[in-house]
Scaffold this motif. Structure first.
Motif, PDB file in Angstrom:
ATOM      1  N   MET A   1       0.752  -1.135   0.178  1.00  0.00           N
ATOM      2  CA  MET A   1      -0.052  -0.093   0.027  1.00  0.00           C
ATOM      3  C   MET A   1       0.953   1.355  -0.028  1.00  0.00           C
ATOM      4  SD  MET A   1      -3.357   0.446   0.746  1.00  0.00           S
ATOM      5  CE  MET A   1      -4.540   1.588   1.154  1.00  0.00           C
ATOM      6  N   THR A   2       0.399   2.232  -0.795  1.00  0.00           N
ATOM      7  CA  THR A   2       1.255   3.494  -0.679  1.00  0.00           C
ATOM      8  C   THR A   2       1.162   4.138   0.588  1.00  0.00           C
ATOM      9  OG1 THR A   2      -0.492   4.563  -1.783  1.00  0.00           O
ATOM     10  CG2 THR A   2       1.046   3.630  -3.242  1.00  0.00           C
ATOM     11  N   ALA A  28      -7.478   0.922   6.500  1.00  0.00           N
ATOM     12  CA  ALA A  28      -7.013   2.180   6.956  1.00  0.00           C
ATOM     13  C   ALA A  28      -7.078   2.704   8.389  1.00  0.00           C
ATOM     14  CB  ALA A  28      -6.948   3.448   6.169  1.00  0.00           C
ATOM     15  N   THR A  29      -6.497   3.099   9.024  1.00  0.00           N
ATOM     16  CA  THR A  29      -6.860   3.580  10.450  1.00  0.00           C
ATOM     17  C   THR A  29      -7.071   4.997  10.679  1.00  0.00           C
ATOM     18  OG1 THR A  29      -5.156   1.733  10.997  1.00  0.00           O
ATOM     19  CG2 THR A  29      -5.952   3.325  12.964  1.00  0.00           C
ATOM     20  N   LEU A 283      -3.887   3.702  -9.516  1.00  0.00           N
ATOM     21  CA  LEU A 283      -4.309   2.929  -8.094  1.00  0.00           C
ATOM     22  C   LEU A 283      -5.971   3.630  -8.301  1.00  0.00           C
ATOM     23  CD1 LEU A 283      -4.803   1.267  -5.673  1.00  0.00           C
ATOM     24  CD2 LEU A 283      -3.673   3.292  -4.433  1.00  0.00           C
ATOM     25  N   PHE A 284      -6.013   5.046  -8.317  1.00  0.00           N
ATOM     26  CA  PHE A 284      -7.245   5.592  -8.573  1.00  0.00           C
ATOM     27  C   PHE A 284      -8.122   5.283  -9.700  1.00  0.00           C
ATOM     28  CE2 PHE A 284     -10.179   8.965  -9.983  1.00  0.00           C
ATOM     29  CZ  PHE A 284     -10.970   9.182  -8.707  1.00  0.00           C
ATOM     30  N   HIS A 395      -8.911   2.307  -1.291  1.00  0.00           N
ATOM     31  CA  HIS A 395      -7.945   2.335  -2.104  1.00  0.00           C
ATOM     32  C   HIS A 395      -7.774   3.534  -3.002  1.00  0.00           C
ATOM     33  CE1 HIS A 395      -7.683  -2.367  -2.660  1.00  0.00           C
ATOM     34  NE2 HIS A 395      -7.494  -2.010  -1.525  1.00  0.00           N
ATOM     35  N   ALA A 396      -8.922   4.221  -3.528  1.00  0.00           N
ATOM     36  CA  ALA A 396      -9.074   5.444  -4.260  1.00  0.00           C
ATOM     37  C   ALA A 396      -8.611   6.518  -3.386  1.00  0.00           C
ATOM     38  CB  ALA A 396     -10.554   5.524  -4.987  1.00  0.00           C
ATOM     39  N   ALA A 397      -8.884   6.589  -2.085  1.00  0.00           N
ATOM     40  CA  ALA A 397      -8.743   7.727  -1.251  1.00  0.00           C
ATOM     41  C   ALA A 397      -7.304   7.737  -0.795  1.00  0.00           C
ATOM     42  CB  ALA A 397      -9.429   7.602   0.037  1.00  0.00           C
ATOM     43  N   SER A 398      -6.721   6.392  -0.668  1.00  0.00           N
ATOM     44  CA  SER A 398      -5.320   6.287  -0.273  1.00  0.00           C
ATOM     45  C   SER A 398      -4.275   6.748  -1.382  1.00  0.00           C
ATOM     46  CB  SER A 398      -4.817   4.981   0.139  1.00  0.00           C
ATOM     47  OG  SER A 398      -4.891   4.024  -1.184  1.00  0.00           O
TER      48      SER A 398
END
Length: 434
Positions: A1-2, A28-29, A283-284, A395-398
């Protein structure tokens, strides 16, 4: 994960949670935002049940008219096909308003976005409840949808992890599945206007969520002025795509022109309403496009399977409706389990599960001639779509830096909702028109 980019001291960074991915994790935390001096905001993530209440009533409101369109048409003095625009107007407003309200969240902060979206929802509900004319009722439905989309964008931005997002996404699926039956029962007991007003329940969560908001820390600088042209072009593109099934020729022309102009605009202003760096990230793009495909497949199955149950398995309407409801509820619940397990899975494994479930559901619907198998296809479709909404949204948000996370969520949600607009049209072309 980035790795998440460091949160900049930008005026847009006003959301109450921040996504901090862990290496190799799809989850995600959430970490707490620091309230400004004098703010009444609480420290810590918003309880997920408040987020679910904020977001999910929109799904019930969207599907409430499905079984009562003839009653609504008679009350408004129009044909059933004309009354169907009440459904199209809701879908259009959700698609257009989601990125716009997400942009408001990014620039003006949580409280402003909550109050604006809540006001739109209440005003739209009042119009629907009192309007005697179809045009005014259409305006009310569109305003309702815009408000609901804004509240959903806020909830998704505050989810902070795939597991918490899974609760919201499963709630979408469950309330969406119950929406037609709930709408029919309320229309029979009271009025169809009450059926169209169920989404206003979300307003109950606004004060609770607002207590976790941090006040904006600054006013946008002139260099950070709102990109009105980019927002308008994105809205025009979404409008053309949503209306494509209803007026293909005109809608295709609008969508093509808007897409070309938006592409040129993004090149001229790469940091505008549609950030160039975001939409170029694999990724997005991969997350958003996969969500669009799985959403479109699910909504195609949702509208096709009842007809297939009648034609291939000989089921009557009541039996088919009950079976599909059970399948939808089961698939929505299972999607939360996937969202919870995704923290221990790689992105590749998660996407393989989603793609496999979606492809198997579509293949089963295409060839199965037994009722239980067709219901299994519905269950697989809703599992893949709601699971994608939960996990791939994270995933998109990260893939975005902190200030652009609401924008990433808004654009991702737009892609998911476009699948909901295309699905019924595909069902009509492949099954319902036969």
């Amino acid at each position: 994960m980035t790795t998440t980019a460091t949160n900049r001291a930008a005026p847009e960074a006003t959301t109450a949670t921040r996504i901090t991915p862990t290496a190799g994790s799809a989850a995600a935390t959430p970490t707490a935002a620091t309230p400004t001096a004098g703010s009444a905001a609480r420290v810590g993530p918003v309880p997920v049940l408040w987020l679910a209440l904020l977001a999910t009533p929109m799904a019930a409101g969207a599907n409430a008219p499905v079984l009562i369109l003839p009653d609504m048409a008679r009350a408004l003095g129009v044909s059933a096909s004309t009354a169907g625009w009440l459904v199209a107007a809701y879908a259009w407003a959700m698609a257009v308003a989601t990125p716009l309200l997400a942009g408001l969240l990014r620039r003006r902060g949580l409280r402003t976005a909550l109050r604006s979206a809540g006001a739109l929802l209440v005003v739209g509900t009042l119009l629907v409840a009192t309007s005697p004319w179809l045009p005014l009722t259409l305006a009310g439905r569109a305003t309702q949808a815009a408000g609901g989309a804004g509240l959903a964008a806020v909830a998704m931005s505050l989810a902070g992890s795939a597991r918490r997002m899974g609760v919201i996404s499963a709630g979408f699926g469950i309330l969406g599945a119950c929406g037609p039956l709930l709408g029919a029962q309320l229309a029979q007991a009271v009025s169809w206007r009450l059926s169209l007003s169920v989404s206003v329940i979300a307003i109950l969560a606004v004060p609770a969520v607002s207590r976790y908001a941090a006040a904006p820390t600054a006013t946008p600088t002139p260099q950070d002025r709102f990109d009105a042209r980019g927002a308008a072009l994105l809205a025009a593109l979404a409008t053309g795509l949503v209306l494509l099934p209803h007026a293909p020729g005109a809608a295709l022309g609008v969508a093509a022109l808007a897409a070309a102009l938006l592409t040129l605009h993004v090149r001229r202003r790469p940091d505008g309403f549609v950030p160039a760096a975001l939409i170029r990230k694999p990724l997005f793009l991969g997350s958003a496009l996969l969500a669009l495909v799985l959403s479109g497949s699910y909504f195609t199955l949702l509208f096709s399977v009842p007809r297939l149950l009648a034609d291939r398995a000989g089921w009557d309407v009541a039996t088919a409706g009950t079976g599909q409801l059970v399948a939808l509820l089961t698939g929505s619940a299972l999607s939360w389990l996937l969202a919870t397990a995704s923290a221990r899975m790689s992105r590749t494994a998660v996407r393989a599960v989603l793609l496999g479930a979606g492809a198997l559901a579509a293949a089963t619907a295409a060839f199965a001639d037994r009722g239980p198998l067709l219901l299994a296809a519905t269950m697989g479709g809703v599992f893949a779509a709601t699971g994608a909404n939960a996990v791939l949204s994270m995933h998109a948000a990260s893939s975005a830096p902190d200030p652009q996370r609401p924008t990433a969520i808004g654009l991702f949600a737009l892609c998911y909702q476009l699948g909901g607009a295309f699905g019924p049209a595909l069902a009509t072309a492949l099954v319902l028109a036969a």
